[in-house]
Design an enzyme around this catalytic site. Structure first.
Site, PDB file in Angstrom:
ATOM      1  N   GLU A  83     -64.459  61.389  20.091  1.00 38.08           N
ATOM      2  CA  GLU A  83     -65.152  60.108  19.944  1.00 38.08           C
ATOM      3  C   GLU A  83     -66.661  60.272  20.072  1.00 38.08           C
ATOM      4  O   GLU A  83     -67.143  60.968  20.959  1.00 38.08           O
ATOM      5  CB  GLU A  83     -64.648  59.104  20.991  1.00 38.08           C
ATOM      6  N   ARG A  86     -55.764  43.724  21.069  1.00 38.60           N
ATOM      7  CA  ARG A  86     -54.788  43.203  20.106  1.00 38.60           C
ATOM      8  C   ARG A  86     -53.437  42.988  20.793  1.00 38.60           C
ATOM      9  O   ARG A  86     -52.630  42.173  20.374  1.00 38.60           O
ATOM     10  CB  ARG A  86     -54.653  44.226  18.959  1.00 38.60           C
ATOM     11  N   CYS A 123     -58.867  52.484  26.105  1.00 43.73           N
ATOM     12  CA  CYS A 123     -59.547  53.785  25.966  1.00 43.73           C
ATOM     13  C   CYS A 123     -61.054  53.601  25.840  1.00 43.73           C
ATOM     14  O   CYS A 123     -61.833  54.267  26.527  1.00 43.73           O
ATOM     15  CB  CYS A 123     -59.004  54.553  24.761  1.00 43.73           C
ATOM     16  N   HIS A 133     -59.395  61.212  21.608  1.00 46.18           N
ATOM     17  CA  HIS A 133     -58.074  60.640  21.293  1.00 46.18           C
ATOM     18  C   HIS A 133     -57.174  61.736  20.722  1.00 46.18           C
ATOM     19  O   HIS A 133     -57.653  62.607  19.975  1.00 46.18           O
ATOM     20  CB  HIS A 133     -58.207  59.520  20.254  1.00 46.18           C
TER      21      HIS A 133
HETATM   22  N1  PCA Z   1     -54.457  54.768  24.193  1.00 41.78           N
HETATM   23  C1  PCA Z   1     -54.931  53.400  24.246  1.00 41.78           C
HETATM   24  C2  PCA Z   1     -54.985  53.067  25.709  1.00 41.78           C
HETATM   25  C3  PCA Z   1     -54.192  54.114  26.412  1.00 41.78           C
HETATM   26  C4  PCA Z   1     -54.005  55.176  25.405  1.00 41.78           C
HETATM   27  O1  PCA Z   1     -53.503  56.289  25.614  1.00 41.78           O
HETATM   28  C5  PCA Z   1     -56.235  53.176  23.475  1.00 41.78           C
HETATM   29  O2  PCA Z   1     -56.478  53.887  22.479  1.00 41.78           O
HETATM   30  O3  PCA Z   1     -57.009  52.303  23.851  1.00 41.78           O
END
Ligand code: PCA
Length: 227
Positions: free
Chosen positions: A95, A105, A158, A184
């Site tokens: 990111e 959402r 996140c 991610h």
């Molecule tokens: N993914 C979610 C929250 C927890 C996770 O593992 C997100 O992308 O916000």
């Protein structure tokens, strides 16, 4: 008399040779969250002379950040990388930017669904990751593992944790030397058919951590998207 010892402030601001790696618990109907599996897999191992410490954060607005702040102050790591699952992703997504918006959402694991709220009232609109994101992508790709730069971490928990982390590192003078960011990960291909196998994810994240600990500056390579 002139003292030749280091000023107390620099000792006070010392960080340890550790890396804090966080993952989340399952959310939104997923039976498992690979981000936590990955962090657990790497817990206790060493990368570039640093000890990896894994901790799980709840997929809950607010509480996740309270826990993260406490973990950073407890371990005083040189590097913090928070991991999360991106269900639609097919690569390790590093990111670039965290934004000061909670806009969910779906409800979080405590049943809360903020809409258009700031993560931190009065804080800047956004923070950039302080990880060498392009160098990390290059190093992970060089191992044959798919990695990409992501221009948005979304507006769910996140991004909330990512923004809160960067705000903490930017505003606490004792944490100025600490690098931090968010990555991610895709689903586990062993379980969901799409995504990446656990072994590749572990190797990819280990490689990213090594680069984040050893690269002084980022590299300049293309990485934008057209939309
Ligand atoms: N993914 C979610 C929250 C927890 C996770 O593992 C997100 O992308 O916000």
């Amino acid at each position: 008399m002139v003292s030749l010892t280091k000023p107390a402030a620099s000792r006070l601001h010392a960080v340890s040779r550790s890396v804090l790696l966080t993952g989340f618990d399952p959310f939104g109907g997923h039976a498992l969250n690979p981000s936590w599996l990955l962090a657990q897999n790497l817990h206790g191992s060493r990368v570039a002379g640093h000890r990896l410490v894994a901790a799980q954060l709840p997929t809950v607005f607010g509480h996740s950040l309270v826990m993260l702040r406490a973990l950073v102050r407890q371990h005083r790591p040189s590097l913090v990388i928070c991991l999360g699952l991106a269900g639609e992703s097919r690569a390790i997504s590093i990111e670039r930017v965290a934004i000061n918006v909670d806009d969910a959402r779906i409800t979080d694991n405590a049943g809360y669904q903020p809409i258009d709220e700031p993560v931190v009232e009065g804080a800047p609109a956004a923070y950039f990751s302080s990880l060498p994101i392009k160098a990390m992508r290059a190093a992970i790709n060089a191992k044959g593992i798919p990695a990409e730069i992501s221009q948005t971490a979304g507006t769910f928990v996140c991004n909330h944790v990512f923004f809160g982390l960067m705000h903490l590192l930017a505003t606490d003078p004792s944490l100025q030397a600490v690098r931090g960011g968010f990555v991610h990960v895709p689903p586990l291909s062993e379980r969901e058919g799409t995504g990446l196998p656990l072994a590749q994810l572990v190797e990819g994240i280990r490689t990213g951590i090594h680069t984040a600990l050893t690269a002084d500056t980022d590299i300049r390579e293309e990485g934008g998207s057209l939309s």
